[in-house]
Design a protein around this motif. Structure first.
Motif, PDB file in Angstrom:
ATOM      1  N   ASP B  16       0.837  -1.207   0.000  1.00 49.33           N
ATOM      2  CA  ASP B  16       0.000   0.000   0.000  1.00 49.33           C
ATOM      3  C   ASP B  16       0.867   1.250   0.000  1.00 49.33           C
ATOM      4  N   ILE B  17       1.869   1.248   0.870  1.00 50.88           N
ATOM      5  CA  ILE B  17       2.671   2.467   1.003  1.00 50.88           C
ATOM      6  C   ILE B  17       3.624   2.598  -0.190  1.00 50.88           C
ATOM      7  N   GLU B 206      -1.303   6.153   4.261  1.00 52.38           N
ATOM      8  CA  GLU B 206      -1.300   5.533   2.923  1.00 52.38           C
ATOM      9  C   GLU B 206      -2.672   4.975   2.546  1.00 52.38           C
ATOM     10  N   ARG B 207      -3.551   4.842   3.528  1.00 56.77           N
ATOM     11  CA  ARG B 207      -4.884   4.320   3.237  1.00 56.77           C
ATOM     12  C   ARG B 207      -5.879   5.436   2.930  1.00 56.77           C
ATOM     13  N   CYS B 208      -5.424   6.672   2.918  1.00 53.42           N
ATOM     14  CA  CYS B 208      -6.338   7.778   2.622  1.00 53.42           C
ATOM     15  C   CYS B 208      -5.599   8.844   1.833  1.00 53.42           C
ATOM     16  N   ALA B 209      -4.892   8.399   0.790  1.00 54.47           N
ATOM     17  CA  ALA B 209      -4.097   9.344   0.002  1.00 54.47           C
ATOM     18  C   ALA B 209      -4.638   9.509  -1.418  1.00 54.47           C
ATOM     19  N   GLU B 210      -5.792   8.885  -1.695  1.00 50.30           N
ATOM     20  CA  GLU B 210      -6.359   8.969  -3.043  1.00 50.30           C
ATOM     21  C   GLU B 210      -7.875   9.107  -2.953  1.00 50.30           C
ATOM     22  N   ARG B 219      -2.739  12.309   2.099  1.00 45.97           N
ATOM     23  CA  ARG B 219      -1.833  12.633   0.996  1.00 45.97           C
ATOM     24  C   ARG B 219      -0.801  13.687   1.379  1.00 45.97           C
ATOM     25  N   ARG B 220      -1.252  14.672   2.179  1.00 43.48           N
ATOM     26  CA  ARG B 220      -0.326  15.741   2.547  1.00 43.48           C
ATOM     27  C   ARG B 220       0.778  15.281   3.504  1.00 43.48           C
ATOM     28  N   PHE B 221       0.543  14.134   4.151  1.00 42.57           N
ATOM     29  CA  PHE B 221       1.608  13.520   4.953  1.00 42.57           C
ATOM     30  C   PHE B 221       2.819  13.270   4.041  1.00 42.57           C
ATOM     31  N   PHE B 222       2.533  12.710   2.863  1.00 42.98           N
ATOM     32  CA  PHE B 222       3.611  12.400   1.911  1.00 42.98           C
ATOM     33  C   PHE B 222       4.124  13.669   1.232  1.00 42.98           C
ATOM     34  N   GLU B 223       3.192  14.576   0.902  1.00 44.08           N
ATOM     35  CA  GLU B 223       3.595  15.827   0.251  1.00 44.08           C
ATOM     36  C   GLU B 223       4.512  16.646   1.165  1.00 44.08           C
TER      37      GLU B 223
END
Lengths: 79, 227
Positions: B16-17, B206-210, B219-223
């Motif tokens: 997932d990640i 990662e379970r709420c990035a799309e 998504r903003r965690f990754f951004e």
């Protein structure tokens, strides 16, 4: 030789399993049962014959792996 | 952003990640098996994913911490490289001493798989700088051992130094007992190390990035990592 290691949660660390067991004891009629704390009991077979050296090695085992000293206490006996 | 996703026996959020890093963020991303002793050359970010490494035997994360790759992860962190741990990854980071505190059995002894409310406490960290401070978001949790515990001194330092990243909150956005799914002290859902390069959290960004997954709050965690 054999090490008997007891690992318990430190006082103040939430022990929901202990609480659940305490409630179950009360519902069974064991009203004298006070606070219950759950822990782990670990047996480790040891080679060698030097008890003092073994005790020191077991202490290291506890510090490095068997217990998480942030939340747990440990004690052990060498037999 | 060159990313390494470490795979332990029992990891189950690794794909997932990887998907989010590789296909959503378009980062160069590789899986790294736990028996490796080095990270791929040029690794910027190391991710320890969720799952049940080594079956959660003894304590969650207690055995994974001794995997061969963890020496390389520690060296990466010591050099100031970014390391993030999600769920079981967070547990591994606390067990290995890269993050303070410990994660214990949930207050109600149940495995909880549900979306929870979170408040962004520190919006200046490597994983939160794309959020606004105090912002309320939702992320899914899926764990049985997520009750964050730490000594009083550690808690005081975490709070005083702004190293609490996320807190569990209720519908009103308050970090109440009702909004606390697992009994964590101070409703803590994620923390940062003192140097600011290692972060861990129990919720799953990662379970709420799309959009297709119903929420992009993660998504903003990754951004944040490339902001």
């Amino acid at each position: 030789m054999k090490a008997k290691v007891y690992v318990t949660l430190k006082n103040g660390v939430l022990d929901p399993q202990g609480k659940a067991v305490e409630h179950a004891l009360h519902s069974l009629g064991f009203s004298e049962a006070g606070e219950v704390r759950l822990g782990k009991f670990i047996e480790v077979q040891l080679s060698g014959t030097d008890r003092a050296a073994a005790a020191e090695r077991v202490r290291q085992m506890c510090e490095q792996l068997l217990a998480n000293t942030i939340i747990e206490n440990y004690r052990y006996e060498i037999e | 952003m060159k990313t390494a996703v470490v795979v332990f026996p029992g990891s189950n959020c690794d794909r997932d990640i990887y998907h989010v890093c590789r296909h959503v963020m378009r980062w160069s991303t590789e899986f790294v098996w736990h028996k490796e002793t080095t990270l791929p050359a040029g690794t910027d970010l190391v991710i320890l994913p969720g799952g049940f490494s080594y079956g959660d035997y003894l304590r969650s994360g207690a055995i994974a911490r001794f995997s061969a790759i963890m020496s390389a992860v520690k060296s990466h962190a010591d050099r100031g490289g970014a390391v993030i741990g999600v769920c079981n990854g967070f547990q591994i980071l606390t067990e290995s001493g890269l993050l303070p505190g410990a994660l214990c059995r949930n207050r109600d002894l149940k495995f909880i798989c549900a979306p929870v409310g979170l408040r962004v406490e520190n919006a200046g960290s490597i994983v939160t700088r794309a959020y606004r401070a105090g912002e309320r978001i939702r992320m899914p949790i899926a764990h049985a051992d997520g009750c964050y515990q730490a000594g009083e001194e550690t808690l005081k330092r975490l709070e005083g130094e702004g190293r609490v990243l996320f807190r569990y909150v209720d519908e009103a956005g308050e970090p109440s007992e009702r909004g606390n799914p697992n009994g964590s002290l101070h409703n803590i859902a994620g923390v940062l190390n003192d140097r600011g390069n290692v972060a861990g959290l129990m919720p799953h960004p990662e379970r709420c990035a799309e959009t297709i997954l119903g929420s992009t709050d993660g998504r903003r965690f990754f951004e944040s990592l490339v902001k």
